[in-house]
Design a protein around this motif. Structure first.
Motif, short mmCIF file in Angstrom:
data_model
loop_
_atom_site.label_atom_id
_atom_site.label_comp_id
_atom_site.label_asym_id
_atom_site.label_seq_id
_atom_site.Cartn_x
_atom_site.Cartn_y
_atom_site.Cartn_z
N ILE A 148 0.85 -1.20 0.00
CA ILE A 148 0.00 0.00 0.00
C ILE A 148 0.88 1.25 0.00
CG2 ILE A 148 -1.62 1.36 1.38
CD1 ILE A 148 -2.87 -1.27 2.31
N GLY A 149 1.96 1.23 0.81
CA GLY A 149 2.88 2.36 0.85
C GLY A 149 3.57 2.58 -0.48
N VAL A 150 4.01 1.50 -1.12
CA VAL A 150 4.71 1.61 -2.40
C VAL A 150 3.77 2.15 -3.49
CG1 VAL A 150 5.80 0.28 -4.26
CG2 VAL A 150 6.43 -0.15 -1.88
N ILE A 151 2.56 1.54 -3.56
CA ILE A 151 1.61 1.98 -4.59
C ILE A 151 1.20 3.43 -4.36
CG2 ILE A 151 -0.69 1.59 -5.56
CD1 ILE A 151 -0.32 -1.40 -4.82
N GLY A 152 0.83 3.75 -3.10
CA GLY A 152 0.41 5.11 -2.79
C GLY A 152 1.50 6.13 -3.02
N SER A 153 2.75 5.79 -2.66
CA SER A 153 3.88 6.70 -2.87
C SER A 153 4.17 6.89 -4.35
CB SER A 153 5.13 6.18 -2.15
OG SER A 153 4.92 6.10 -0.77
N GLY A 154 4.09 5.80 -5.11
CA GLY A 154 4.34 5.90 -6.55
C GLY A 154 3.32 6.78 -7.26
N VAL A 155 2.03 6.52 -6.98
CA VAL A 155 0.97 7.32 -7.60
C VAL A 155 1.03 8.76 -7.10
CG1 VAL A 155 -1.51 7.55 -7.92
CG2 VAL A 155 -0.48 5.28 -7.88
N GLY A 156 1.31 8.93 -5.79
CA GLY A 156 1.41 10.27 -5.22
C GLY A 156 2.55 11.07 -5.83
N THR A 157 3.67 10.42 -6.10
CA THR A 157 4.80 11.10 -6.75
C THR A 157 4.43 11.55 -8.15
OG1 THR A 157 6.38 9.76 -5.48
CG2 THR A 157 7.20 10.84 -7.46
N LEU A 158 3.71 10.69 -8.88
CA LEU A 158 3.27 11.05 -10.23
C LEU A 158 2.30 12.23 -10.18
CD1 LEU A 158 3.09 10.54 -13.27
CD2 LEU A 158 1.28 8.85 -12.81
N PHE A 159 1.30 12.18 -9.30
CA PHE A 159 0.35 13.28 -9.17
C PHE A 159 1.05 14.56 -8.73
CE2 PHE A 159 -3.79 10.68 -8.38
CZ PHE A 159 -3.76 10.28 -9.70
N GLY A 160 2.02 14.42 -7.79
CA GLY A 160 2.76 15.59 -7.33
C GLY A 160 3.52 16.24 -8.46
N TRP A 161 4.16 15.45 -9.31
CA TRP A 161 4.89 15.99 -10.45
C TRP A 161 3.97 16.71 -11.41
CZ3 TRP A 161 4.86 15.32 -15.74
CH2 TRP A 161 5.97 15.85 -16.43
N LEU A 162 2.77 16.12 -11.66
CA LEU A 162 1.81 16.75 -12.56
C LEU A 162 1.32 18.09 -12.00
CD1 LEU A 162 -0.29 13.64 -13.68
CD2 LEU A 162 1.31 14.97 -15.08
N VAL A 163 1.02 18.12 -10.69
CA VAL A 163 0.55 19.36 -10.07
C VAL A 163 1.63 20.43 -10.14
CG1 VAL A 163 -0.16 20.43 -7.89
CG2 VAL A 163 -1.12 18.22 -8.57
N VAL A 189 9.13 9.55 -0.05
CA VAL A 189 8.71 8.20 -0.44
C VAL A 189 9.13 7.18 0.61
CG1 VAL A 189 9.06 6.35 -2.13
CG2 VAL A 189 8.65 8.69 -2.91
N ILE A 190 10.38 7.25 1.05
CA ILE A 190 10.87 6.29 2.05
C ILE A 190 10.11 6.45 3.36
CG2 ILE A 190 12.85 5.68 3.49
CD1 ILE A 190 14.65 6.30 1.09
N SER A 191 9.88 7.71 3.78
CA SER A 191 9.14 7.95 5.02
C SER A 191 7.72 7.39 4.93
CB SER A 191 9.08 9.45 5.31
OG SER A 191 10.37 10.00 5.46
N SER A 192 7.08 7.57 3.80
CA SER A 192 5.71 7.08 3.62
C SER A 192 5.65 5.55 3.66
CB SER A 192 5.15 7.59 2.28
OG SER A 192 5.16 9.01 2.24
N ILE A 193 6.59 4.92 2.97
CA ILE A 193 6.60 3.46 2.95
C ILE A 193 6.88 2.90 4.35
CG2 ILE A 193 7.85 1.44 2.06
CD1 ILE A 193 8.27 3.00 -0.55
N VAL A 194 7.81 3.53 5.05
CA VAL A 194 8.14 3.07 6.42
C VAL A 194 6.94 3.22 7.34
CG1 VAL A 194 9.53 3.60 8.46
CG2 VAL A 194 10.62 3.46 6.22
#
Length: 422
Positions: free
Chosen positions: A334-349, A392-397
């Motif tokens: 869940i952390g990996v998927i959420g961080s990956g999608v969140g990074t993509l959305f963050g870059w787009l914003v 990303v690392i903080s979120s996954i942890v």
């Protein structure tokens, strides 16, 4: 470990059930947390970097001043800077009053007197021009686009300079009290200048008040001898690494003079920006922390929903450690998927930040980023890979640790009772 990851992935496959819906919600929570963190830190970093860039563009790398008086012989200071390996130029800085109409007076003006060649070389004034040219001889000035709009003047128009020093010399205080017109006050006349160019540095507070005049004309306005200066501006090879250069200059400065860098003169502002960035991260990490608690709730529900499956796994020989790793892996995924999608959305914003800002401003009829307060014409942003990696690392942890409690609950289930669970 591959078996645990496979089972964890199977549990995350969306189905028409409350558990799957909660799982998707948990992923969205992590996604939003990472997106917000990434956008805020990128904007704060971009704001700080752009602020530093504009400060360096609109100021000298360092300044030399006398502790009490104006500098009547700046040449010896120029020689000190040159011997240390830097470049320097004499300047005159003073607040003045500008009259641009019969009864119109602007008191929010700072005159920057210097040689045109020095302004072109060190402040890149020629490339900042919008109209006209950098011509500062024979009582010509270069004003900002903000001033031109505020005063309603253009290239070729005349404006008058009133010196604050000369205005104070118009009156004198009587010994018995009260004031009277001084003898030298009757000879005072303002100085007429012609606008030769209009510039824009892209930094609102600078453009709002600073105009450029020739060094000798500025000396005449503030009643200083020709060739004198209020400061010596210096530039080095690297504005962000000049400790060695400043040490050499300090060593050879005449008595009564001191030198300070642009970082020292803006220390409070830079400190505030650094503290704001750290505080923003500290506060916004709680969004991810809330998502981690949501994951814990999700997996606790999942443990109860899959009690019989857990019992079956244990009956087939799965150890307590294996069962617990399945749910820890679920939190990790869940952390990996959420961080990956969140990074993509963050870059787009971040990429479309100014378009989004304009759209929201249009919908709400409000200026969300007024340049009068933030100094810049658009919202800056700078993505630092180290910041993104840390987020990303903080979120996954956090998500992985959020899965520990339900993982322990699953590990200690009695397989006999689990198989009989309804």
């Amino acid at each position: 470990m591959l078996t645990e990851l496979f089972l964890a992935g199977r549990y995350l496959i969306p189905r028409r059930s409350a558990v799957s819906l909660i799982t998707v919600t948990s992923i969205l929570g992590v996604t939003l947390g990472v997106t917000v963190l990434m956008v805020v830190l990128a904007v704060m970093t971009g704001f700080t970097d752009l602020m530093k860039t504009k400060l360096v563009e609109t100021q000298a790398h360092y300044q030399i001043r006398h502790r009490r008086y104006a500098i009547n012989d700046p040449q010896r200071l120029l020689d000190v800077v040159k011997a240390a390996g830097g470049k320097a130029a004499p300047v005159i800085q003073s607040s003045i009053l500008v009259q641009y109409g019969k009864n119109r007076l602007d008191t929010r003006v700072a005159m920057f007197g210097a040689n045109a060649s020095d302004l072109i070389e060190h402040l890149d004034l020629k490339n900042k021009l919008l109209q006209g040219k950098v011509y500062l001889d024979r009582r010509h000035v270069v004003i900002s686009s903000d001033m031109a709009s505020r005063w309603g003047v253009n290239v070729g128009d005349k404006i008058l300079f009133h010196s604050a020093q000369k205005l104070t010399d118009l009156v004198e205080f009587k010994p018995e009290g009260g004031v009277a017109i001084s003898k030298k006050g009757s000879a005072y006349l303002p100085t007429e200048f012609t606008v030769s160019g209009i510039y824009s540095m892209g930094k609102y507070d600078f453009d709002h008040i600073v105009l450029f005049a020739g060094l000798d004309d500025a000396a005449e306005v503030v009643d200083l001898p020709w060739g004198a200066a209020t400061a010596v501006y210096g530039w080095g090879p690297d504005a962000f690494n000049q400790k060695e250069l400043l040490a050499k200059i300090r060593k050879n400065l005449p008595a009564g003079y001191y030198v300070f860098s642009w970082e020292e003169s803006n220390q409070r502002l830079l400190g505030v920006l650094a503290v704001e960035k750290r505080m923003m991260f500290f506060l916004l990490i709680f969004i991810v922390l809330v998502a981690a608690f949501s994951i814990a709730n999700t997996l606790i529900t999942s443990v109860y929903q899959k009690t019989r499956e857990i019992g079956l796994l244990k009956a087939l020989g799965a150890s307590d450690g294996m069962v617990s790793r399945v749910f820890v892996a679920q939190g990790f995924l869940i952390g990996v998927i959420g961080s990956g999608v969140g990074t993509l959305f963050g870059w787009l914003v971040i990429f479309f930040r100014n378009d989004i800002l304009q759209l929201v401003s249009k919908w709400t009829h409000m200026e969300l980023f007024p340049k009068e307060f933030y100094y810049f014409n658009e919202l800056p942003a700078h993505i630092v890979p180290g910041d993104v990696l840390f987020i990303v690392i903080s979120s996954i942890v956090l998500c992985t640790f959020g899965a520990l409690l339900p993982a322990l609950r699953a590990a200690y289930l009695d397989p006999v009772k689990a198989l009989r669970y309804e």
